[in-house]
Design a protein around this motif. Sequence first.
Motif, mmCIF file in Angstrom:
data_model
loop_
_atom_site.group_PDB
_atom_site.id
_atom_site.type_symbol
_atom_site.label_atom_id
_atom_site.label_comp_id
_atom_site.label_asym_id
_atom_site.label_seq_id
_atom_site.Cartn_x
_atom_site.Cartn_y
_atom_site.Cartn_z
ATOM 1 N N LEU A 1 -5.739 -2.828 1.479
ATOM 2 C CA LEU A 1 -4.854 -2.320 2.532
ATOM 3 C C LEU A 1 -3.887 -3.398 3.009
ATOM 4 O O LEU A 1 -2.697 -3.140 3.200
ATOM 5 C CB LEU A 1 -5.664 -1.758 3.699
ATOM 6 N N ARG A 2 -4.384 -4.613 3.197
ATOM 7 C CA ARG A 2 -3.507 -5.714 3.618
ATOM 8 C C ARG A 2 -2.430 -5.978 2.562
ATOM 9 O O ARG A 2 -1.248 -6.129 2.889
ATOM 10 C CB ARG A 2 -4.316 -6.998 3.878
ATOM 11 N N LEU A 3 -2.825 -6.030 1.316
ATOM 12 C CA LEU A 3 -1.870 -6.300 0.238
ATOM 13 C C LEU A 3 -0.825 -5.193 0.126
ATOM 14 O O LEU A 3 0.366 -5.468 -0.039
ATOM 15 C CB LEU A 3 -2.614 -6.466 -1.095
ATOM 16 N N LEU A 4 -1.249 -3.949 0.236
ATOM 17 C CA LEU A 4 -0.306 -2.833 0.132
ATOM 18 C C LEU A 4 0.639 -2.770 1.327
ATOM 19 O O LEU A 4 1.779 -2.338 1.189
ATOM 20 C CB LEU A 4 -1.057 -1.518 -0.049
ATOM 21 N N GLN A 5 0.166 -3.201 2.504
ATOM 22 C CA GLN A 5 1.070 -3.253 3.658
ATOM 23 C C GLN A 5 2.148 -4.306 3.461
ATOM 24 O O GLN A 5 3.282 -4.133 3.903
ATOM 25 C CB GLN A 5 0.296 -3.570 4.946
ATOM 26 N N GLN A 6 1.803 -5.400 2.784
ATOM 27 C CA GLN A 6 2.785 -6.451 2.524
ATOM 28 C C GLN A 6 3.831 -5.987 1.521
ATOM 29 O O GLN A 6 5.013 -6.296 1.662
ATOM 30 C CB GLN A 6 2.100 -7.711 1.989
ATOM 31 N N ASP A 7 3.381 -5.260 0.482
ATOM 32 C CA ASP A 7 4.307 -4.786 -0.546
ATOM 33 C C ASP A 7 3.725 -3.541 -1.202
ATOM 34 O O ASP A 7 2.872 -3.635 -2.086
ATOM 35 C CB ASP A 7 4.556 -5.878 -1.592
ATOM 36 N N GLY A 8 4.205 -2.381 -0.772
ATOM 37 C CA GLY A 8 3.728 -1.110 -1.298
ATOM 38 C C GLY A 8 4.161 -0.850 -2.725
ATOM 39 O O GLY A 8 3.678 0.080 -3.359
ATOM 40 N N ARG A 9 5.081 -1.653 -3.240
ATOM 41 C CA ARG A 9 5.549 -1.488 -4.624
ATOM 42 C C ARG A 9 4.752 -2.325 -5.614
ATOM 43 O O ARG A 9 5.007 -2.295 -6.809
ATOM 44 C CB ARG A 9 7.024 -1.895 -4.725
ATOM 45 N N THR A 10 3.780 -3.059 -5.147
ATOM 46 C CA THR A 10 2.967 -3.881 -6.036
ATOM 47 C C THR A 10 2.350 -3.002 -7.117
ATOM 48 O O THR A 10 1.782 -1.960 -6.824
ATOM 49 C CB THR A 10 1.844 -4.590 -5.235
ATOM 50 N N ASN B 1 -0.304 -1.744 -9.958
ATOM 51 C CA ASN B 1 -1.757 -1.725 -9.953
ATOM 52 C C ASN B 1 -2.312 -2.987 -10.603
ATOM 53 O O ASN B 1 -3.292 -3.561 -10.122
ATOM 54 C CB ASN B 1 -2.292 -0.473 -10.653
ATOM 55 N N ALA B 2 -1.675 -3.450 -11.677
ATOM 56 C CA ALA B 2 -2.145 -4.662 -12.360
ATOM 57 C C ALA B 2 -2.076 -5.876 -11.437
ATOM 58 O O ALA B 2 -3.028 -6.669 -11.360
ATOM 59 C CB ALA B 2 -1.331 -4.905 -13.631
ATOM 60 N N ASP B 3 -0.960 -6.032 -10.723
ATOM 61 C CA ASP B 3 -0.826 -7.164 -9.794
ATOM 62 C C ASP B 3 -1.780 -7.032 -8.615
ATOM 63 O O ASP B 3 -2.370 -8.020 -8.173
ATOM 64 C CB ASP B 3 0.608 -7.277 -9.276
ATOM 65 N N LEU B 4 -1.922 -5.820 -8.116
ATOM 66 C CA LEU B 4 -2.846 -5.581 -7.005
ATOM 67 C C LEU B 4 -4.273 -5.925 -7.425
ATOM 68 O O LEU B 4 -5.008 -6.584 -6.681
ATOM 69 C CB LEU B 4 -2.738 -4.117 -6.561
ATOM 70 N N ASN C 1 -8.911 -9.496 -7.187
ATOM 71 C CA ASN C 1 -10.003 -9.869 -8.101
ATOM 72 C C ASN C 1 -10.807 -8.654 -8.568
ATOM 73 O O ASN C 1 -12.038 -8.654 -8.527
ATOM 74 C CB ASN C 1 -10.926 -10.920 -7.467
ATOM 75 N N LEU C 2 -10.089 -7.628 -9.002
ATOM 76 C CA LEU C 2 -10.715 -6.405 -9.504
ATOM 77 C C LEU C 2 -10.170 -6.099 -10.884
ATOM 78 O O LEU C 2 -9.089 -6.574 -11.262
ATOM 79 C CB LEU C 2 -10.380 -5.218 -8.591
ATOM 80 N N SER C 3 -10.880 -5.261 -11.614
ATOM 81 C CA SER C 3 -10.313 -4.748 -12.864
ATOM 82 C C SER C 3 -9.255 -3.718 -12.484
ATOM 83 O O SER C 3 -9.342 -3.090 -11.419
ATOM 84 C CB SER C 3 -11.396 -4.101 -13.723
ATOM 85 N N PRO C 4 -8.242 -3.513 -13.318
ATOM 86 C CA PRO C 4 -7.228 -2.502 -13.010
ATOM 87 C C PRO C 4 -7.806 -1.111 -12.784
ATOM 88 O O PRO C 4 -7.368 -0.393 -11.885
ATOM 89 C CB PRO C 4 -6.298 -2.545 -14.227
ATOM 90 N N ALA C 5 -8.797 -0.721 -13.559
ATOM 91 C CA ALA C 5 -9.393 0.612 -13.401
ATOM 92 C C ALA C 5 -10.096 0.747 -12.049
ATOM 93 O O ALA C 5 -9.938 1.749 -11.342
ATOM 94 C CB ALA C 5 -10.371 0.892 -14.544
ATOM 95 N N THR C 6 -10.849 -0.268 -11.665
ATOM 96 C CA THR C 6 -11.540 -0.246 -10.371
ATOM 97 C C THR C 6 -10.532 -0.247 -9.226
ATOM 98 O O THR C 6 -10.683 0.482 -8.241
ATOM 99 C CB THR C 6 -12.488 -1.457 -10.244
#
Length: 159
Positions: free
Chosen positions: A18-27, A29-32, A37-42
Amino acid sequence: MKDPFMDKTLDRIDRKLLRLLQQDGRTSNADLARQANLSPATCYRRTQRLFEDGFIRSVRAQVAPEAVDLATLAIVGVVLDRSTPDSFAAFETAARAMPAILDCYLVAGDFDFFVKIRVRDIHDFSRLHASELIALPCVLQTRTFFVMKEVVDNRPLAI
């Protein structure tokens, strides 16, 4: 009425997303995923759950008001002519339909509502006030505050 968030919990990873998406909602999925520190699928499953559970309402661009000729910001306190559920409902319905109103809050105190309005300039506001704002249902009185400087605007939530 049951609280829709009562059975839903956020762990530290959800909060980080949530914090990361508030900073940049266009991030992407791979960068997020990398930043959390998650797999892209998770990461994708967790993000989708945050949408489905209502923790994220939407993702949208923040447009620079000056760039689209809407640099003047006014906060308007509104007093209704009566305090009844019908008058509040009528005002709220009309406020939702008025495109110039960015935000509308039912408040306690000297006013019934505060509305946030963006316009081109004071002359544009004057026209809007005379033709639309005071014509909203049940409006008895308005008091306008023109914003001189936006010190904090739409700050991300401290999650």
